[in-house]
Design a protein around this motif. Structure first.
Motif, short mmCIF file in Angstrom:
data_model
loop_
_atom_site.label_atom_id
_atom_site.label_comp_id
_atom_site.label_asym_id
_atom_site.label_seq_id
_atom_site.Cartn_x
_atom_site.Cartn_y
_atom_site.Cartn_z
N VAL A 29 -80.70 -31.35 -2.27
CA VAL A 29 -79.72 -30.67 -1.41
C VAL A 29 -78.31 -30.87 -1.95
CG1 VAL A 29 -78.73 -30.58 0.90
CG2 VAL A 29 -81.19 -30.88 0.62
N VAL A 30 -78.02 -32.08 -2.40
CA VAL A 30 -76.70 -32.37 -2.96
C VAL A 30 -76.46 -31.54 -4.21
CG1 VAL A 30 -75.23 -34.18 -3.94
CG2 VAL A 30 -76.75 -34.71 -2.03
N SER A 31 -77.49 -31.43 -5.05
CA SER A 31 -77.38 -30.66 -6.29
C SER A 31 -77.18 -29.17 -5.99
CB SER A 31 -78.63 -30.86 -7.14
OG SER A 31 -78.58 -30.08 -8.31
N LEU A 32 -77.92 -28.65 -5.02
CA LEU A 32 -77.78 -27.24 -4.66
C LEU A 32 -76.38 -26.96 -4.11
CD1 LEU A 32 -78.99 -24.43 -4.21
CD2 LEU A 32 -79.83 -25.23 -1.98
N ALA A 33 -75.90 -27.84 -3.26
CA ALA A 33 -74.55 -27.67 -2.72
C ALA A 33 -73.51 -27.69 -3.84
CB ALA A 33 -74.26 -28.76 -1.70
N ALA A 34 -73.71 -28.57 -4.81
CA ALA A 34 -72.78 -28.66 -5.94
C ALA A 34 -72.76 -27.37 -6.74
CB ALA A 34 -73.16 -29.84 -6.83
N ALA A 35 -73.94 -26.78 -6.96
CA ALA A 35 -74.01 -25.53 -7.72
C ALA A 35 -73.30 -24.39 -6.99
CB ALA A 35 -75.48 -25.17 -7.97
N VAL A 36 -73.52 -24.29 -5.69
CA VAL A 36 -72.87 -23.24 -4.90
C VAL A 36 -71.36 -23.44 -4.90
CG1 VAL A 36 -72.63 -22.26 -2.59
CG2 VAL A 36 -74.90 -22.88 -3.45
N MET A 37 -70.92 -24.67 -4.75
CA MET A 37 -69.49 -24.95 -4.75
C MET A 37 -68.85 -24.63 -6.09
SD MET A 37 -68.74 -25.92 -1.70
CE MET A 37 -70.01 -24.76 -1.18
N SER A 38 -69.60 -24.87 -7.18
CA SER A 38 -69.07 -24.59 -8.51
C SER A 38 -68.78 -23.10 -8.67
CB SER A 38 -70.07 -25.05 -9.57
OG SER A 38 -69.58 -24.78 -10.87
N LEU A 39 -69.72 -22.27 -8.27
CA LEU A 39 -69.49 -20.83 -8.31
C LEU A 39 -68.32 -20.42 -7.42
CD1 LEU A 39 -73.16 -19.47 -8.25
CD2 LEU A 39 -71.47 -19.03 -10.04
N SER A 40 -68.22 -21.06 -6.27
CA SER A 40 -67.18 -20.70 -5.30
C SER A 40 -65.79 -21.04 -5.81
CB SER A 40 -67.45 -21.41 -3.97
OG SER A 40 -68.72 -21.06 -3.45
N TYR A 41 -65.58 -22.29 -6.22
CA TYR A 41 -64.21 -22.68 -6.59
C TYR A 41 -63.78 -22.07 -7.91
CZ TYR A 41 -65.67 -26.42 -9.88
OH TYR A 41 -66.19 -27.14 -10.93
N SER A 42 -64.73 -21.84 -8.83
CA SER A 42 -64.34 -21.21 -10.09
C SER A 42 -63.93 -19.75 -9.86
CB SER A 42 -65.48 -21.28 -11.11
OG SER A 42 -66.65 -20.64 -10.62
N THR A 43 -64.63 -19.07 -8.96
CA THR A 43 -64.25 -17.70 -8.63
C THR A 43 -62.88 -17.66 -7.95
OG1 THR A 43 -66.58 -17.09 -8.35
CG2 THR A 43 -64.94 -15.62 -7.38
N ILE A 44 -62.67 -18.59 -7.02
CA ILE A 44 -61.36 -18.67 -6.36
C ILE A 44 -60.27 -18.93 -7.39
CG2 ILE A 44 -59.95 -20.08 -4.80
CD1 ILE A 44 -62.47 -20.50 -3.10
N ALA A 45 -60.55 -19.77 -8.37
CA ALA A 45 -59.53 -20.15 -9.35
C ALA A 45 -59.04 -18.94 -10.14
CB ALA A 45 -60.10 -21.21 -10.30
N TRP A 46 -59.96 -18.14 -10.68
CA TRP A 46 -59.48 -17.03 -11.51
C TRP A 46 -58.96 -15.86 -10.67
CZ3 TRP A 46 -61.74 -12.20 -11.46
CH2 TRP A 46 -63.06 -12.09 -11.07
N VAL A 47 -59.54 -15.65 -9.49
CA VAL A 47 -59.04 -14.57 -8.62
C VAL A 47 -57.64 -14.93 -8.11
CG1 VAL A 47 -59.37 -13.38 -6.42
CG2 VAL A 47 -61.32 -13.74 -7.95
N ALA A 48 -57.45 -16.17 -7.67
CA ALA A 48 -56.14 -16.60 -7.19
C ALA A 48 -55.10 -16.57 -8.31
CB ALA A 48 -56.23 -18.00 -6.59
#
Length: 317
Positions: A50-69
């Motif tokens: 569960v921790v690993s899955l959450a980490a993967a989802v968060m990675s996609l989320s914050y990296s997308t936020i980073a380049w869009v922002a």
């Protein structure tokens, strides 16, 4: 530890009132490390799914936020000043060392083979359904996701900020405040998961050594003490040397390049014994040579970066 602590600090700085008293980065690293004192007691990879899955989802989320922002920052005139795309170092030696450190950063970003065997060991395998098939698919998907996360951030971040961008682009960004705060919290969740994934093989080797060599009795007391000491050690190192870029370059070359880029090739050559000067033989030897050079040169650049940053840094601040 460093990334988690700095992201927590950035989250606090963004959401806290403007007149709030500043809090040291080291305190946030301690807060981040404290979470691992609990999570490190999980016994194996299956228990951190569960921790690993959450980490993967968060990675996609914050990296997308980073380049869009970053693009939004550019579009709204946030970079109205002239963006400097030149190299940060003014001397040939400085540029060379920075290049070596950057190679270590890349090695760190794409280093995953040191946990591959541990993960594959948890997958059921039979002669009819060998584990190598789903493992191969998983590795391909994993590296595709890594590329999707990292490449847009690298290109867009450099386009918007040039050489003024921080090691962590989310530290550079300021607006929209709520989105940057959320992205930094996503980073915290991501590195919580990634720390556990990379630490699990270390825990296994440490406990195996203590049981087989030093004759400690296996069980939860050994796990509690050994793993907690490791977490505390990495936390102290993170507090003392919170230089994200330099640490990436150093450990990318020193620790991850061997297990990712040339040791697997050496094992393949020894086990499979491919035809000399054939395609497989040549490909593996090319990877070995590149990997060895990376392991030797990248830590030099990373270590130099740490030394330079340490000159102006107040330790445990």
């Amino acid at each position: 530890m460093v990334t988690g602590g700095k992201s927590l600090k950035k989250f606090h700085d963004v959401v806290a009132p403007a007149d709030a008293a500043p809090i040291r980065t080291s305190y946030f690293i301690v807060i981040f490390g404290s979470a691992h004192l609990l999570l490190s007691q999980l016994p194996n990879f299956n228990s951190i799914t569960v921790v690993s899955l959450a980490a993967a989802v968060m990675s996609l989320s914050y990296s997308t936020i980073a380049w869009v922002a970053s693009l939004e920052h550019r579009r709204h005139g946030g970079s109205s000043h002239v963006v400097d795309y030149s190299m940060t170092a003014s001397t040939s030696a400085g540029r060379t060392f920075n290049f070596l450190s950057a190679l270590g950063d890349v090695a760190f970003a794409y280093a995953g083979h040191n946990v591959v065997l541990e993960i594959q060991a948890t997958i059921p395998s039979t002669p009819g359904k060998p584990s190598k098939k789903p493992m191969w698919l998983g590795v391909m998907v994993a590296y595709l996701v890594v590329a999707v996360c990292y490449l847009p951030v690298a290109f867009v971040g450099y386009y918007v900020f040039g050489n003024a961008v921080d090691d962590n682009i989310l530290i550079t960004l300021e607006k929209p405040r709520w989105l940057i705060a959320a992205a930094n919290m996503f980073v915290v969740v991501h590195v919580i998961g990634s720390y556990q994934i990379y630490a699990m093989p270390v825990f296994d080797m440490l406990e195996t050594f203590l049981v087989k060599k030093l004759r400690f009795h296996p069980g939860w007391p050994l796990r509690l003490i050994a793993r907690s000491l490791y977490v505390v050690f990495t936390m102290i190192v993170g507090i003392a040397i919170p230089f994200f870029g330099g640490l990436l370059g150093f450990f990318g070359g020193f620790a991850f390049a061997p297990t990712t880029y040339f040791l697997p090739c050496i094992m393949w050559l020894i086990i499979m014994k491919p035809k000399k000067f054939g395609f497989s033989w040549c490909t593996n030897w090319i990877c070995i040579i590149i990997g060895v050079l990376l392991s030797l040169l990248a830590p030099i650049g990373g270590l130099r970066s740490i030394i330079i940053n340490a000159k102006t840094y107040k330790f445990f601040s």
